[in-house]
Design a protein around this motif. Sequence first.
Motif, short mmCIF file in Angstrom:
data_model
loop_
_atom_site.label_atom_id
_atom_site.label_comp_id
_atom_site.label_asym_id
_atom_site.label_seq_id
_atom_site.Cartn_x
_atom_site.Cartn_y
_atom_site.Cartn_z
N ILE A 9 0.70 -1.24 0.06
CA ILE A 9 0.04 -0.05 0.15
C ILE A 9 1.02 1.17 0.20
CG2 ILE A 9 -1.73 1.16 1.28
CD1 ILE A 9 -2.92 -1.26 2.29
N GLU A 10 1.93 1.13 0.66
CA GLU A 10 3.07 2.25 0.76
C GLU A 10 3.52 2.92 -0.75
OE1 GLU A 10 7.66 2.56 1.77
OE2 GLU A 10 6.41 1.72 3.30
N LEU A 11 3.58 1.64 -1.67
CA LEU A 11 3.89 1.97 -3.00
C LEU A 11 2.56 2.68 -3.80
CD1 LEU A 11 5.74 -1.39 -3.94
CD2 LEU A 11 6.50 0.76 -3.40
N LEU A 12 1.56 2.15 -3.44
CA LEU A 12 0.54 2.94 -3.93
C LEU A 12 0.26 4.34 -3.52
CD1 LEU A 12 -2.74 2.63 -5.29
CD2 LEU A 12 -3.29 2.44 -2.68
N LEU A 13 0.38 4.55 -2.41
CA LEU A 13 0.41 6.08 -1.77
C LEU A 13 1.54 6.77 -2.12
CD1 LEU A 13 -1.00 5.57 1.57
CD2 LEU A 13 -1.98 6.03 -0.21
N LEU A 35 -7.43 12.46 3.23
CA LEU A 35 -8.47 11.75 3.05
C LEU A 35 -8.51 10.70 1.92
CD1 LEU A 35 -11.45 14.26 3.81
CD2 LEU A 35 -11.07 12.28 5.12
N THR A 36 -7.66 10.86 0.91
CA THR A 36 -7.34 10.08 -0.28
C THR A 36 -6.59 9.08 -0.02
OG1 THR A 36 -7.78 11.94 -1.91
CG2 THR A 36 -6.54 10.07 -2.71
N CYS A 37 -5.71 9.41 0.93
CA CYS A 37 -4.81 8.46 1.39
C CYS A 37 -5.31 7.25 2.25
CB CYS A 37 -3.41 9.09 2.04
SG CYS A 37 -2.36 9.95 0.99
N VAL A 38 -6.04 8.27 3.28
CA VAL A 38 -6.85 7.13 4.35
C VAL A 38 -7.92 6.11 3.54
CG1 VAL A 38 -8.66 6.98 6.03
CG2 VAL A 38 -6.62 8.64 6.19
N GLY A 39 -8.53 6.82 2.38
CA GLY A 39 -9.59 5.94 1.66
C GLY A 39 -8.75 4.79 0.84
N GLY A 40 -7.69 5.25 0.18
CA GLY A 40 -6.94 4.54 -0.57
C GLY A 40 -6.48 3.33 0.30
N PRO A 104 -14.03 13.74 -1.23
CA PRO A 104 -12.68 13.44 -0.84
C PRO A 104 -12.73 12.34 0.00
CG PRO A 104 -13.56 15.68 -0.26
CD PRO A 104 -14.70 14.96 -1.28
N GLY A 105 -11.52 11.50 -0.36
CA GLY A 105 -11.45 10.12 0.49
C GLY A 105 -11.72 9.05 -0.37
N CYS A 106 -12.41 9.46 -1.45
CA CYS A 106 -12.49 8.27 -2.12
C CYS A 106 -11.13 7.74 -3.13
CB CYS A 106 -13.56 8.43 -3.35
SG CYS A 106 -14.02 7.29 -4.59
N PRO A 107 -11.08 6.52 -3.10
CA PRO A 107 -9.72 6.06 -3.81
C PRO A 107 -9.21 6.44 -4.87
CG PRO A 107 -10.99 4.28 -2.54
CD PRO A 107 -12.04 5.42 -2.71
N SER A 108 -10.13 6.60 -5.87
CA SER A 108 -9.83 7.15 -7.19
C SER A 108 -10.79 7.47 -7.90
CB SER A 108 -8.80 5.87 -7.96
OG SER A 108 -10.00 4.98 -8.55
N ALA A 109 -10.43 8.66 -8.94
CA ALA A 109 -11.64 8.95 -9.69
C ALA A 109 -12.07 7.88 -10.62
CB ALA A 109 -11.10 9.99 -10.58
N ARG A 110 -11.48 6.91 -11.20
CA ARG A 110 -11.96 5.75 -11.96
C ARG A 110 -12.62 4.81 -11.48
NH1 ARG A 110 -8.59 1.73 -16.08
NH2 ARG A 110 -10.29 0.57 -16.29
#
Length: 119
Positions: A9-13, A35-40, A104-110
């Motif tokens: 997950i660190e690589l993702l963030l 919020l994006t990092c927490v959601g991701g 805000p906090g949603c993992p990704s727009a896709r």
Amino acid sequence: MALTKPRIIELLLITTVPVMFLAEQGVPDMKLVLLTCVGGYLSAGGANALNMYIDRDIDALMERTSQRPLVTGMVSPASAWSSASPSRSSRPCCSASRSTGCRPGCPSARSCSTWSSTR
């Protein structure tokens, strides 16, 4: 903690945060970054826990995965299943928005557009 595979997950963030700066062409709202990092983390961690739950019988047979928490008995299947719940509960964070298409906090727009289009 091992169920969520924090090193992966660190690589993702690490790739998510710089792109937010590029997209903003400056410094993005730090609340949105947080919020994006927490959601991701919740989404990826829940998916990793679910994967370990589903593959626990196969993991026992492979040397590379034989030391995972479910295989060794460090974590019960019920605990792993409950750890996977953030993956299922983070999907509703997506909704239509004028600026980004996501809350805000949603993992990704896709994932937001995919989730929204299936509703």
